[in-house]
Write a protein that holds these residues in place. Structure first.
Motif, PDB file in Angstrom:
ATOM      1  N   GLY A  57       0.806  -1.176   0.155  1.00 54.58           N
ATOM      2  CA  GLY A  57       0.089  -0.105   0.070  1.00 54.58           C
ATOM      3  C   GLY A  57       0.872   1.236  -0.064  1.00 54.58           C
ATOM      4  N   ALA A  58       0.363   2.378  -0.533  1.00 53.57           N
ATOM      5  CA  ALA A  58       0.962   3.660  -0.738  1.00 53.57           C
ATOM      6  C   ALA A  58       0.013   4.684  -0.328  1.00 53.57           C
ATOM      7  CB  ALA A  58       1.544   4.152  -2.086  1.00 53.57           C
ATOM      8  N   TYR A  59       0.727   5.853   0.523  1.00 47.79           N
ATOM      9  CA  TYR A  59      -0.178   6.699   1.125  1.00 47.79           C
ATOM     10  C   TYR A  59       0.589   8.011   1.246  1.00 47.79           C
ATOM     11  CZ  TYR A  59      -0.977   2.033   3.329  1.00 47.79           C
ATOM     12  OH  TYR A  59      -1.114   0.759   3.478  1.00 47.79           O
ATOM     13  N   MET A  60      -0.579   9.104   1.014  1.00 48.52           N
ATOM     14  CA  MET A  60       0.062  10.431   0.880  1.00 48.52           C
ATOM     15  C   MET A  60      -1.103  11.399   1.438  1.00 48.52           C
ATOM     16  SD  MET A  60      -0.641  10.110  -3.051  1.00 48.52           S
ATOM     17  CE  MET A  60      -0.798   8.256  -2.812  1.00 48.52           C
ATOM     18  N   THR A  61      -0.501  12.715   1.213  1.00 51.19           N
ATOM     19  CA  THR A  61      -1.580  13.917   1.570  1.00 51.19           C
ATOM     20  C   THR A  61      -1.532  14.422   0.153  1.00 51.19           C
ATOM     21  OG1 THR A  61      -0.917  13.911   4.022  1.00 51.19           O
ATOM     22  CG2 THR A  61      -2.098  15.771   2.991  1.00 51.19           C
ATOM     23  N   ILE A  62      -2.769  14.876  -0.149  1.00 52.34           N
ATOM     24  CA  ILE A  62      -2.976  15.691  -1.376  1.00 52.34           C
ATOM     25  C   ILE A  62      -3.838  17.048  -1.165  1.00 52.34           C
ATOM     26  CG2 ILE A  62      -3.717  15.585  -3.853  1.00 52.34           C
ATOM     27  CD1 ILE A  62      -3.987  12.355  -3.747  1.00 52.34           C
ATOM     28  N   THR A  63      -3.246  17.994  -1.703  1.00 52.42           N
ATOM     29  CA  THR A  63      -3.744  19.320  -1.316  1.00 52.42           C
ATOM     30  C   THR A  63      -4.005  19.940  -2.643  1.00 52.42           C
ATOM     31  OG1 THR A  63      -2.796  19.490   0.795  1.00 52.42           O
ATOM     32  CG2 THR A  63      -3.678  21.562  -0.441  1.00 52.42           C
ATOM     33  N   ASN A  64      -5.351  20.068  -3.050  1.00 52.57           N
ATOM     34  CA  ASN A  64      -5.783  20.706  -4.240  1.00 52.57           C
ATOM     35  C   ASN A  64      -5.672  22.253  -4.010  1.00 52.57           C
ATOM     36  OD1 ASN A  64      -7.030  22.003  -6.544  1.00 52.57           O
ATOM     37  ND2 ASN A  64      -8.695  20.617  -6.700  1.00 52.57           N
ATOM     38  N   LYS A  65      -4.860  23.041  -4.380  1.00 50.67           N
ATOM     39  CA  LYS A  65      -4.734  24.563  -4.317  1.00 50.67           C
ATOM     40  C   LYS A  65      -5.461  25.234  -5.295  1.00 50.67           C
ATOM     41  CE  LYS A  65      -0.345  24.146  -1.537  1.00 50.67           C
ATOM     42  NZ  LYS A  65       0.920  24.890  -1.567  1.00 50.67           N
ATOM     43  N   GLY A  66      -6.021  24.494  -6.041  1.00 46.54           N
ATOM     44  CA  GLY A  66      -6.723  25.156  -7.239  1.00 46.54           C
ATOM     45  C   GLY A  66      -8.103  25.572  -6.854  1.00 46.54           C
ATOM     46  N   ALA A  67      -8.625  26.233  -7.996  1.00 45.05           N
ATOM     47  CA  ALA A  67     -10.275  26.939  -7.643  1.00 45.05           C
ATOM     48  C   ALA A  67     -11.251  25.905  -8.273  1.00 45.05           C
ATOM     49  CB  ALA A  67     -10.263  28.180  -8.481  1.00 45.05           C
ATOM     50  N   GLU A  68     -10.732  24.720  -8.954  1.00 43.50           N
ATOM     51  CA  GLU A  68     -11.556  23.659  -9.645  1.00 43.50           C
ATOM     52  C   GLU A  68     -11.093  22.453  -9.008  1.00 43.50           C
ATOM     53  OE1 GLU A  68     -11.413  23.622 -13.856  1.00 43.50           O
ATOM     54  OE2 GLU A  68     -10.986  25.635 -13.932  1.00 43.50           O
ATOM     55  N   ASP A  69     -12.326  21.668  -8.874  1.00 43.73           N
ATOM     56  CA  ASP A  69     -12.245  20.331  -8.297  1.00 43.73           C
ATOM     57  C   ASP A  69     -11.233  19.440  -9.328  1.00 43.73           C
ATOM     58  OD1 ASP A  69     -14.002  20.823  -6.370  1.00 43.73           O
ATOM     59  OD2 ASP A  69     -15.671  19.702  -7.243  1.00 43.73           O
ATOM     60  N   ASP A  70     -10.541  18.535  -8.922  1.00 46.83           N
ATOM     61  CA  ASP A  70      -9.635  17.702  -9.603  1.00 46.83           C
ATOM     62  C   ASP A  70      -9.864  16.155  -9.094  1.00 46.83           C
ATOM     63  OD1 ASP A  70      -7.656  16.499 -11.260  1.00 46.83           O
ATOM     64  OD2 ASP A  70      -5.892  17.972 -10.727  1.00 46.83           O
ATOM     65  N   ARG A  71      -9.192  15.237  -9.473  1.00 49.62           N
ATOM     66  CA  ARG A  71      -9.666  13.969  -9.116  1.00 49.62           C
ATOM     67  C   ARG A  71      -8.060  12.996  -9.223  1.00 49.62           C
ATOM     68  NH1 ARG A  71     -14.134  10.916  -8.303  1.00 49.62           N
ATOM     69  NH2 ARG A  71     -15.427  12.868  -8.767  1.00 49.62           N
ATOM     70  N   LEU A  72      -8.062  12.181  -8.508  1.00 51.41           N
ATOM     71  CA  LEU A  72      -6.820  11.218  -8.609  1.00 51.41           C
ATOM     72  C   LEU A  72      -7.584   9.985  -9.185  1.00 51.41           C
ATOM     73  CD1 LEU A  72      -3.933  10.057  -8.067  1.00 51.41           C
ATOM     74  CD2 LEU A  72      -4.767   9.323  -5.979  1.00 51.41           C
ATOM     75  N   LEU A  73      -7.206   9.782 -10.596  1.00 56.60           N
ATOM     76  CA  LEU A  73      -7.727   8.863 -11.354  1.00 56.60           C
ATOM     77  C   LEU A  73      -7.168   7.171 -11.124  1.00 56.60           C
ATOM     78  CD1 LEU A  73      -8.023  10.484 -14.525  1.00 56.60           C
ATOM     79  CD2 LEU A  73      -9.783  10.253 -13.071  1.00 56.60           C
ATOM     80  N   GLY A  74      -5.724   7.525 -10.750  1.00 55.90           N
ATOM     81  CA  GLY A  74      -5.170   6.138 -10.706  1.00 55.90           C
ATOM     82  C   GLY A  74      -3.498   6.215 -10.658  1.00 55.90           C
ATOM     83  N   ALA A  75      -2.760   4.935 -10.492  1.00 56.15           N
ATOM     84  CA  ALA A  75      -1.501   5.134 -10.595  1.00 56.15           C
ATOM     85  C   ALA A  75      -0.777   3.773 -10.888  1.00 56.15           C
ATOM     86  CB  ALA A  75      -1.003   5.083  -8.986  1.00 56.15           C
ATOM     87  N   THR A  76       0.519   4.095 -11.371  1.00 53.20           N
ATOM     88  CA  THR A  76       1.174   2.968 -11.894  1.00 53.20           C
ATOM     89  C   THR A  76       2.204   2.632 -11.195  1.00 53.20           C
ATOM     90  OG1 THR A  76       2.050   4.255 -13.493  1.00 53.20           O
ATOM     91  CG2 THR A  76      -0.077   2.977 -14.247  1.00 53.20           C
ATOM     92  N   THR A  77       3.016   1.799 -11.183  1.00 57.38           N
ATOM     93  CA  THR A  77       4.460   1.351 -10.673  1.00 57.38           C
ATOM     94  C   THR A  77       4.773   0.188 -11.275  1.00 57.38           C
ATOM     95  OG1 THR A  77       5.749   0.999  -8.861  1.00 57.38           O
ATOM     96  CG2 THR A  77       3.473   0.052  -8.825  1.00 57.38           C
ATOM     97  N   PRO A  78       6.305   0.097 -11.506  1.00 58.19           N
ATOM     98  CA  PRO A  78       6.918  -1.031 -12.114  1.00 58.19           C
ATOM     99  C   PRO A  78       6.608  -2.278 -11.183  1.00 58.19           C
ATOM    100  CG  PRO A  78       8.466   0.764 -12.221  1.00 58.19           C
ATOM    101  CD  PRO A  78       7.268   1.111 -11.314  1.00 58.19           C
ATOM    102  N   ASP A 101     -13.797   5.198 -10.000  1.00 57.08           N
ATOM    103  CA  ASP A 101     -13.991   6.502 -10.299  1.00 57.08           C
ATOM    104  C   ASP A 101     -12.962   7.491  -9.791  1.00 57.08           C
ATOM    105  OD1 ASP A 101     -16.254   5.931 -11.966  1.00 57.08           O
ATOM    106  OD2 ASP A 101     -17.537   6.107 -10.395  1.00 57.08           O
ATOM    107  N   GLY A 102     -11.834   6.810  -9.010  1.00 57.76           N
ATOM    108  CA  GLY A 102     -10.885   7.622  -8.428  1.00 57.76           C
ATOM    109  C   GLY A 102     -11.115   8.334  -7.144  1.00 57.76           C
ATOM    110  N   VAL A 103     -10.282   9.214  -6.769  1.00 55.32           N
ATOM    111  CA  VAL A 103     -10.516   9.765  -5.552  1.00 55.32           C
ATOM    112  C   VAL A 103     -10.681  11.376  -5.805  1.00 55.32           C
ATOM    113  CG1 VAL A 103      -9.165  10.556  -3.243  1.00 55.32           C
ATOM    114  CG2 VAL A 103      -8.963   8.185  -4.378  1.00 55.32           C
ATOM    115  N   PRO A 104     -11.845  11.875  -5.146  1.00 51.93           N
ATOM    116  CA  PRO A 104     -12.423  13.498  -5.718  1.00 51.93           C
ATOM    117  C   PRO A 104     -11.307  14.128  -4.649  1.00 51.93           C
ATOM    118  CG  PRO A 104     -14.003  12.026  -4.606  1.00 51.93           C
ATOM    119  CD  PRO A 104     -12.980  11.163  -4.763  1.00 51.93           C
ATOM    120  N   LEU A 105     -10.800  15.277  -5.479  1.00 51.42           N
ATOM    121  CA  LEU A 105      -9.984  16.361  -4.789  1.00 51.42           C
ATOM    122  C   LEU A 105     -10.605  17.579  -4.804  1.00 51.42           C
ATOM    123  CD1 LEU A 105      -6.635  15.166  -6.259  1.00 51.42           C
ATOM    124  CD2 LEU A 105      -7.463  14.552  -3.986  1.00 51.42           C
ATOM    125  N   PRO A 106     -11.475  17.977  -3.897  1.00 51.33           N
ATOM    126  CA  PRO A 106     -12.314  19.313  -3.937  1.00 51.33           C
ATOM    127  C   PRO A 106     -11.405  20.410  -3.983  1.00 51.33           C
ATOM    128  CG  PRO A 106     -13.162  17.718  -2.068  1.00 51.33           C
ATOM    129  CD  PRO A 106     -12.029  17.052  -2.711  1.00 51.33           C
TER     130      PRO A 106
END
Length: 167
Positions: A57-78, A101-106
């Motif tokens: 498992g991988a973990y993190m803190t994501i801050t959306n500093k923008g004025a629009e919502d974004d979304r974490l859609l997925g990830a890849t690793t070798p 559908d990913g992780v919403p980032l308001p």
């Protein structure tokens, strides 16, 4: 962002030059913030696994500093296929469900991916995650695009990145 602007400037100035578009890549330690568009990712870590463990498992803190919502859609690793999951209590049992559908980032908010919560799951792992080493993971955001970054691999029982803990 500077890398993207430079790539775009070169493409305009040298139209005959064939350039492959690849995700931005950062090799900073897992706790140092990384900016991807309007999204900042910090306190990145994975938990060490036992030698033959099939899942990491991988973990993190994501801050959306923008004025629009974004979304974490997925990830890849070798190190194996990656999916996004959420763990939650259902009565007296912990359940886990995929987040197709990913992780919403308001806009203007912070979302934490953590053990026993929303997280990135790598399964099956092609090799163990070893404490003290690092994991490269490419995150794909709906608006911020793809960015490859380094995650610190911490102890089996790590709950947060040391740089995220209050001083």
């Amino acid at each position: 962002m500077k890398h993207l602007l430079l790539t775009m400037a070169l493409a305009i100035a040298l139209p005959g030059l064939a350039m492959a578009v690849t995700p931005l890549s950062y090799s900073t330690a897992g706790g140092a913030p990384v900016q991807a568009g309007e999204v900042e990712v910090s306190a990145r870590f994975a938990r060490a696994t036992l030698p033959n463990a099939p899942v990491g498992g991988a973990y993190m803190t994501i801050t959306n500093k923008g004025a629009e919502d974004d979304r974490l859609l997925g990830a890849t690793t070798p190190l194996g296929p990656v999916t996004l999951h959420a763990m939650e209590m259902s009565g007296s049992a912990m359940t886990m469900r995929p987040l197709p559908d990913g992780v919403p980032l308001p806009a203007g908010q912070t979302v934490t991916l953590s053990p026993s919560g929303t997280h990135v799951m790598i399964s099956p792992l092609t090799s163990a995650l070893v404490q003290g080493e690092t994991l490269d993971l490419t995150l794909e955001f709906e608006k911020a695009g793809a960015v490859t970054m380094t995650f610190d691999i911490l102890a089996l029982n790590a709950r947060t990145h040391p740089e995220a803990e209050p001083q």
